[in-house]
Design a protein around this motif. Structure first.
Motif, PDB file in Angstrom:
ATOM      1  N   ALA A 104      -2.872  -3.112  -5.183  1.00  0.00           N
ATOM      2  CA  ALA A 104      -2.453  -2.193  -4.121  1.00  0.00           C
ATOM      3  C   ALA A 104      -2.539  -2.860  -2.748  1.00  0.00           C
ATOM      4  CB  ALA A 104      -3.315  -0.933  -4.159  1.00  0.00           C
ATOM      5  N   ILE A 107       0.436  -5.194  -2.490  1.00  0.00           N
ATOM      6  CA  ILE A 107       1.693  -4.459  -2.293  1.00  0.00           C
ATOM      7  C   ILE A 107       1.775  -3.920  -0.878  1.00  0.00           C
ATOM      8  CG2 ILE A 107       2.957  -2.380  -2.973  1.00  0.00           C
ATOM      9  CD1 ILE A 107       2.011  -2.910  -5.832  1.00  0.00           C
ATOM     10  N   SER A 108       0.684  -3.354  -0.359  1.00  0.00           N
ATOM     11  CA  SER A 108       0.697  -2.839   1.013  1.00  0.00           C
ATOM     12  C   SER A 108       0.927  -3.960   2.023  1.00  0.00           C
ATOM     13  CB  SER A 108      -0.614  -2.113   1.311  1.00  0.00           C
ATOM     14  OG  SER A 108      -0.712  -0.913   0.591  1.00  0.00           O
ATOM     15  N   VAL A 111       4.634  -4.913   1.788  1.00  0.00           N
ATOM     16  CA  VAL A 111       5.474  -3.877   2.399  1.00  0.00           C
ATOM     17  C   VAL A 111       5.341  -3.913   3.922  1.00  0.00           C
ATOM     18  CG1 VAL A 111       5.773  -1.389   2.649  1.00  0.00           C
ATOM     19  CG2 VAL A 111       5.503  -2.377   0.379  1.00  0.00           C
ATOM     20  N   ILE A 171       9.791  -1.600  -4.093  1.00  0.00           N
ATOM     21  CA  ILE A 171       9.147  -1.633  -2.778  1.00  0.00           C
ATOM     22  C   ILE A 171      10.158  -1.348  -1.670  1.00  0.00           C
ATOM     23  CG2 ILE A 171       7.378  -3.223  -3.558  1.00  0.00           C
ATOM     24  CD1 ILE A 171       8.903  -5.444  -2.067  1.00  0.00           C
ATOM     25  N   TRP A 238       1.676   0.293   6.929  1.00  0.00           N
ATOM     26  CA  TRP A 238       0.381   0.146   6.261  1.00  0.00           C
ATOM     27  C   TRP A 238      -0.197   1.503   5.872  1.00  0.00           C
ATOM     28  CZ3 TRP A 238      -2.274  -3.693   4.097  1.00  0.00           C
ATOM     29  CH2 TRP A 238      -3.621  -3.470   3.801  1.00  0.00           C
ATOM     30  N   SER A 244       5.564   6.807  -1.090  1.00  0.00           N
ATOM     31  CA  SER A 244       5.104   6.350  -2.408  1.00  0.00           C
ATOM     32  C   SER A 244       4.938   7.516  -3.371  1.00  0.00           C
ATOM     33  CB  SER A 244       3.793   5.583  -2.257  1.00  0.00           C
ATOM     34  OG  SER A 244       2.756   6.440  -1.792  1.00  0.00           O
ATOM     35  N   PRO A 255       0.836   1.555  -3.350  1.00  0.00           N
ATOM     36  CA  PRO A 255       0.196   0.921  -2.185  1.00  0.00           C
ATOM     37  C   PRO A 255      -1.237   1.400  -2.033  1.00  0.00           C
ATOM     38  CG  PRO A 255       1.662   2.674  -1.489  1.00  0.00           C
ATOM     39  CD  PRO A 255       1.830   2.560  -2.974  1.00  0.00           C
TER      40      PRO A 255
END
Length: 325
Positions: A104, A107-108, A111, A171, A238, A244, A255
């Motif tokens: 996570a 992924i965050s 992104v 994403i 963030w 999501s 995320p």
């Protein structure tokens, strides 16, 4: 008192108010809001400021101390820990030892970096185009963008568009639906419109095209505004959570904010790889509350780290972009 002018007749003299105003200014009379505060006022302001700072720092302190507390300390406190007694980093080692939380965070981060880059590029290009009065469709496009301040398409149309484009469980579904903020676009456009036209005309006379003018003149002049807008975009990506919920069904693509919601609000147990954490003098399962608070710290720390580097541009960027033009 009158004054005789030739051919006109007596003209009354202007009232002598300037002397009274000057005497009043020399006498030191000022409006009440310009007077220095009294000792009681200074004390009251200090108390209010201390209370506001404490309201922000005390919860953060409790979260940080609890994330580093041992099981015995948490059990003795009956929950959140305010006074540190034992240092136990097993919660952080656990969440970064693989598993859902590590994925996570990755992924965050992806992104945030990718989304901020895409958003800044699109926003700067759109703002520059809309700041040029002679651009094609200038008024229509500007009206279209400003109309989104008043009209929002709604969740169902947005969901149908995202799924229709095949972005579900991608994403890009966390980036493209919010790629351009109209508020940020208006701020950058206002700054671009404040740049003297003579500077741009001289660049065109020297043979510079629009793209060269944007990259060589506009962007160097607008570093403060772009830094502030970039901070807005980065913090937004963030902290993004709702997109999501709508578009991501795969647990491996959650995320960090979605994971935080499942841990803190839904009451689920942290899904981390590995059970016991082995450290010098520490071999135990980290307490669940410590792991949850460690996840909270992980979500807050990036914004705290980035903000000081942008803070010096914050006031200048917002005021300049909002006032100029």
């Amino acid at each position: 008192m009158t004054t005789q002018l030739s051919g006109i007749g007596p003209v009354p003299a202007a009232p002598a108010t300037g002397g009274r105003l000057n005497r009043r200014r020399r006498g030191g009379a000022r409006p009440p809001w310009e007077e220095p505060p009294s000792p009681v006022g200074l004390f009251g302001k200090g108390v209010v400021l201390v209370l506001l700072v404490a309201a922000v720092l005390v919860p953060l302190w409790a979260v940080l101390v609890t994330s580093l507390a041992s099981r015995e300390t948490i059990d003795a406190a009956g929950g959140m820990v305010m006074v540190p007694r034992e240092f136990d980093p097993s919660a952080y080692i656990t969440i970064f030892n693989g598993g859902q939380i590590t994925r996570a965070v990755w992924i965050s981060t992806l992104v945030t970096v990718l989304g901020t880059t895409v958003s800044l590029v699109l926003t700067v290009l759109a703002a520059y185009g809309l700041s040029r009065p002679g651009s094609v469709g200038h008024r229509g496009l500007l009206f279209f963008f400003l109309l989104t301040f008043l009209i929002f398409p709604g969740l169902v149309p947005s969901y149908l568009v995202v799924t229709g484009l095949g972005l579900k469980d991608s994403i890009w579904s966390l980036i493209l639906p919010s790629a351009i903020s109209v508020f940020n676009l208006v701020v950058i456009r206002a700054f671009f419109m404040g740049v003297p036209g003579e500077l741009l005309d001289s660049a065109r006379i020297d043979g510079a095209g629009e793209f060269r003018i944007l990259t060589r003149i506009m962007l160097p002049l607008s570093k403060a505004v772009i830094a502030v807008v970039g901070l807005f975009y980065a913090v937004g990506y963030w902290n993004a959570y709702f997109n999501s919920v709508l578009y991501i069904d795969d647990n491996d693509k959650f995320p960090i904010q979605r994971v935080l919601q499942s841990y803190i609000l839904a009451g689920q147990s942290p899904n981390v790889s590995g059970a016991a954490v082995s450290l010098p003098g520490i071999t135990a399962y980290p307490p669940t509350l410590a792991v949850k608070m460690a996840v909270v710290v992980v979500t807050v720390v990036p914004a705290i780290i980035v903000y000081p580097f942008v803070q010096r541009h914050f006031t200048k960027g917002v005021i300049t972009g909002a006032v100029k033009g």
